[in-house]
Design a protein around this motif. Structure first.
Motif, short mmCIF file in Angstrom:
data_model
loop_
_atom_site.label_atom_id
_atom_site.label_comp_id
_atom_site.label_asym_id
_atom_site.label_seq_id
_atom_site.Cartn_x
_atom_site.Cartn_y
_atom_site.Cartn_z
N THR A 645 -13.66 0.31 -43.94
CA THR A 645 -14.80 0.92 -43.25
C THR A 645 -15.90 1.12 -44.28
OG1 THR A 645 -13.85 3.11 -43.63
CG2 THR A 645 -13.45 2.11 -41.48
N ASP A 646 -17.13 1.24 -43.81
CA ASP A 646 -18.22 1.38 -44.78
C ASP A 646 -18.31 2.79 -45.36
OD1 ASP A 646 -18.96 2.18 -42.23
OD2 ASP A 646 -21.06 1.67 -42.50
N LYS A 647 -17.68 3.76 -44.70
CA LYS A 647 -17.68 5.14 -45.22
C LYS A 647 -16.34 5.77 -44.90
CE LYS A 647 -22.44 6.10 -43.84
NZ LYS A 647 -23.23 7.02 -43.02
N ALA A 648 -16.13 6.96 -45.45
CA ALA A 648 -14.90 7.69 -45.14
C ALA A 648 -15.17 8.75 -44.08
CB ALA A 648 -14.34 8.33 -46.39
N ALA A 657 -18.61 1.19 -39.06
CA ALA A 657 -18.46 -0.26 -39.19
C ALA A 657 -17.06 -0.55 -39.71
CB ALA A 657 -19.52 -0.83 -40.12
N VAL A 658 -16.27 -1.19 -38.89
CA VAL A 658 -14.88 -1.50 -39.25
C VAL A 658 -14.82 -3.00 -39.53
CG1 VAL A 658 -12.48 -1.26 -38.49
CG2 VAL A 658 -14.30 -0.04 -37.28
N ASN A 733 -10.83 14.04 -36.96
CA ASN A 733 -10.47 12.82 -37.69
C ASN A 733 -10.00 11.77 -36.70
OD1 ASN A 733 -11.12 14.04 -40.04
ND2 ASN A 733 -9.00 14.49 -40.64
N LEU A 734 -10.22 10.52 -37.08
CA LEU A 734 -9.84 9.42 -36.19
C LEU A 734 -8.92 8.46 -36.90
CD1 LEU A 734 -13.37 8.25 -34.99
CD2 LEU A 734 -11.87 9.86 -33.79
N GLU A 735 -7.98 7.92 -36.17
CA GLU A 735 -7.26 6.76 -36.69
C GLU A 735 -7.87 5.54 -36.00
OE1 GLU A 735 -2.83 6.16 -37.73
OE2 GLU A 735 -3.08 5.47 -35.66
N GLY A 752 -13.08 10.29 -41.00
CA GLY A 752 -13.43 11.62 -40.49
C GLY A 752 -14.79 11.61 -39.81
N LEU A 753 -15.02 12.61 -38.98
CA LEU A 753 -16.34 12.79 -38.37
C LEU A 753 -16.87 14.14 -38.85
CD1 LEU A 753 -15.66 11.70 -34.66
CD2 LEU A 753 -16.51 10.28 -36.54
N LYS A 754 -18.18 14.21 -39.11
CA LYS A 754 -18.70 15.49 -39.58
C LYS A 754 -19.93 15.88 -38.77
CE LYS A 754 -21.29 13.04 -43.05
NZ LYS A 754 -21.48 12.49 -44.31
#
Ligand code: BGC
Length: 754
Positions: A645-648, A657-658, A733-735, A752-754
């Motif tokens: 992914t482009d970010k954590a 973006a996966v 958080n997402l898987e 994760g989502l913030k």
């Protein structure tokens, strides 16, 4: 009495919610409003009201005096319906109105291709224009809730995301080519039994997240010009007079600028319908004709409302240019360009479920191929109740095989069973008994003949499944078993020759418990349009690799599917917790299934499974399935690796973006449909086990690899907060799960989502 109260409260809460919403989209149709002010100022009340009901079966009036053309409608959704008598359901019997039969909804959805949905819309619009039509009565985009649903073949998918993407592109394809769509059937027309009486009781969250999704997408992202309120009630109100659905959600919230046309015979009132947002009563004028004029004169409804409804029609009328008389009707029949689109869709829709080294067919030694089954010769463009397509031609599977195989094999055909044939009218018990006896004798003869043919063949192509008399508008199937004793026949065939390839030409799920183990290869080839037989043969002989993916789950048995398991079809158990946040009194039901089956109102469908439709249910409840949503094999193999992914961590307005590497590791070129699901790890509200959030169809040659990137906007992960009546983030958080179906997750990564 108690139920009534529930409906009232539900309605009230949602009305209040509706007022709070900000509009999300601005329709291009609003550009005509100034011009319309001028037109309206010249119109009499009679002329206005004249536009709000049918003029004929498929026409509503314009105003000749002011140069406003009539509005001409055509079914929809998988081919332009033949020219109809002005005031009956009978065709005119013309010779030059034969259309292209496009693969029906579930076939289109099995392509998992928004690009093809756009082309499909283009093709439909081109033929609508040839025939002078302004509005196509389609696409049909209800969620496939029950496997037995009579119109499952017309609808797209059990999944709102797949349905939405296809609905948007279908709509754009049609409207970019000068024809308006009419999205149908809005909303929650998820069963055909009792469709004209059933009241759907559903919580806001499931309604928004699942059932309204494709409609919302087609309005907000494709500016759909028309919509058809369905026959049923939703939370106590008929769809055609449902203020919440039409005024509050559709117009105020989504910014719909166009017109609502009642389903044929689906209008129930005058003032209520007009006020709630209905524009046209079809195909009658019982409520929106003289009764409306009288209501305005009596002061029961304001002329301003009439003006608004007329304005909404005029917007569409001005956006859709009528075909000049000298241009229309030159060549009204199906055109090669459209036939090519139908072929392309059919090719990419066919789903290979099983293949024990049997397909593609090996033709080297000129084998004897026994084609067995009535569906090998069955026309699927029409049959049963509801709109059919009078096709210019329809290549059946048997014809397709002959076209593609020629003299490379010896093809012998046996019908095998007596197919179901829909007939009108009631029959006397004597007549029914006579027919049953004749059928038994005929079936025995056909079965005997099929076994003789099978015994002498090298390979058997069993071509069965449902047909359009089995899957039909107006009624649901009683079960999902293969009709006409096909399971029994396959068992007998297997005893004389086990070399069986089974092709099911069905638009909806079948029970595969018998046929799966007895078939060396198994495919679904849908109600696949004008070119369906050629596309099937191309797949069987290996000219192309199959690349369709299931748009719905195939359950092990019907009773496992959510609405059946909970006794929610056609009536069911209201779970106390479902509506707890909407109403104070919730103690009424929650009875054992048997009791409700006997006692409950057959006209009330409780959607207590909430959002757990299709794979959302099976995955969350950990129930085994026959084949999962999104499943489909090819003639090659693919390797998935290196998920990144482009970010954590992602913010509310970010796009996840996966990316991953996909390689064709087999020997044949093929398309893979890669799918990205999300599983929520520490959510603040309940969610299904996984949800489809992105997919792509990727074409790869043998040995070729590509880095695929799938994008998931975080705003697409919101839920509908029933207390606040608003969309809200659930920043957990997402898987991320990437794979080849809902049952085949190959790569995973947590973000994760913030
Ligand atoms: C169907 C609609 C169709 C209309 C006109 C109704 O019975 O539900 O889908 O567009 O008839 O044919």
């Amino acid at each position: 009495m108690k139920l009534k109260k529930i409906f009232m409260l539900t309605a009230l809460v949602t009305i209040l919610a509706g007022f709070a919403k900000a509009q999300t989209h601005k329709s291009a149709l609003l550009q005509y409003d100034k011009q319309i002010d001028g037109i309206l100022s010249q119109m009499t009340l009679e002329e206005k009201v004249n536009m709000l009901h049918a003029k004929h079966m498929f026409i509503s009036a314009g105003v000749e005096r002011l140069g406003i053309a009539d509005m001409l409608y055509a079914d929809g959704p998988f081919g332009i319906r033949e020219e109809m008598q002005p005031d009956s359901w009978a065709g005119l019997g013309w010779e030059n109105d034969k259309a292209t039969f496009f693969p029906t909804g579930s076939a289109l959805a099995a392509t998992w291709s928004p690009e093809l949905a756009y082309k499909y819309g283009t093709g439909m619009a081109k033929e609508a224009r040839l025939r002078g039509k302004d509005m196509l009565l389609g696409p049909a985009i209800n969620i496939q809730r029950i496997p037995t649903g009579g119109r499952t073949y017309e609808y797209l998918s059990e999944d709102p995301y797949l349905s939405s993407l296809l609905s948007v592109q279908y709509t754009k394809g049609v409207q970019d080519n000068g024809v308006a769509v009419c999205l149908k059937h809005y909303a929650l027309n998820n069963q055909e039994n009792n469709r004209g009486t059933v009241n759907v009781i559903i919580g806001e969250r499931a309604m928004r997240e699942i059932y309204l999704s494709p409609f919302r997408a087609a309005v907000e992202e494709a500016d759909a010009y028309g919509i058809m309120p369905a026959y049923n009630k939703v939370n106590g109100f008929w769809c055609a007079e449902n203020d919440i659905l039409l005024n509050q959600i559709l117009r105020k919230e989504w910014g719909f600028g166009g017109m609502a046309i009642s389903d044929w015979g689906g209008t129930h009132s005058t003032v209520g319908s007009l006020n709630a947002g209905l524009n046209v009563e079809m195909p009658t004028k019982q409520f929106m004709g003289q009764a409306l004029i009288d209501s305005v004169i009596a002061g029961k409804v304001a002329e301003e409302v009439v003006n608004q409804r007329v304005r909404e029609i005029l917007r569409v009328r001005l956006a859709i240019k009528p075909i000049p008389a000298n241009e229309a009707n030159k060549e009204m029949t199906s055109q090669p360009r459209q036939q090519k689109i139908a072929y392309e869709v059919a090719c990419k829709s066919i789903v290979l479920l099983k293949n024990e080294d049997t397909l593609p067919l090996k033709l080297k030694n000129k084998p004897v191929i026994a084609v067995i089954g009535a569906n090998a010769m069955q026309i699927m463009g029409s049959g049963g109740l509801g709109a059919g397509v009078k096709t210019l031609y329809e290549v059946t599977p048997l014809e397709g095989l002959k076209n593609r195989i020629g003299d490379k094999a010896e093809i012998v055909y046996a019908q095998g069973y007596v197919p179901v044939v829909f007939t009108w009218g009631r029959k006397s018990p004597e007549q029914l008994e006579k027919e049953a006896n004749e059928k038994e004798i005929k079936s025995a003869e056909l079965s005997k003949e099929a076994l003789e043919v099978a015994a002498k063949a090298d390979i058997i192509l069993f071509i069965g499944g449902n047909n359009r008399s089995v899957e039909t508008e107006g009624s649901d199937r009683k079960d999902i078993f293969l009709p006409s004793g096909q399971d029994e026949l396959i068992k007998k065939i297997a005893a004389v020759n086990p070399n069986i390839v089974t092709v099911l030409t069905s638009g909806a799920p079948n029970d595969l418990n018998v046929v799966k183990p007895l078939s060396k290869a198994l495919l679904i080839s849908w109600f696949n349009g004008t070119e369906g037989g050629n596309a099937l043969a191309d797949v069987l002989v290996g000219n192309i690799s199959p690349s369709g993916r299931l748009p719905f789950t195939l359950p092990v048995k019907l009773e496992d599917s959510p609405a059946y398991a909970l006794g929610n079809y056609p009536q069911g158990v209201k779970k106390a917790d479902v509506f707890a946040n909407l109403v104070a009194e919730t103690e009424t039901v929650d009875k054992p299934k048997d009791e409700t089956a006997k006692g409950n109102d057959p006209n009330t469908a409780y959607y207590s499974e909430e959002s757990l439709v299709g794979y959302r249910w099976f995955d969350t409840k950990k129930l085994p399935v026959m084949y999962p949503f999104g499943y489909g094999l090819t003639y090659t193999t693919f390797e998935y690796k290196n998920l990144k992914t482009d970010k954590a961590k992602y913010g509310k307005n970010d796009v996840i973006a996966v990316s991953f590497d996909l390689k064709n590791t087999g020997k044949m070129a093929a398309d893979e449909v890669v799918q990205a699901y999300i599983h929520r790890i520490n959510p603040s509200v309940e969610w299904p086990e996984k949800e489809l959030k992105a997919f792509s169809r990727v074409a790869l040659n043998p040995g070729e690899s590509k880095t695929v990137t799938l994008e998931i906007p975080v705003k697409n992960l919101q839920y509908w907060n029933e207390k606040k009546h608003a969309w809200e983030d659930d920043l957990c958080n997402l898987e991320l799960q990437v794979g080849a179906s809902a049952g085949d997750v190959i790569l995973k990564k947590e973000v994760g989502l913030k």
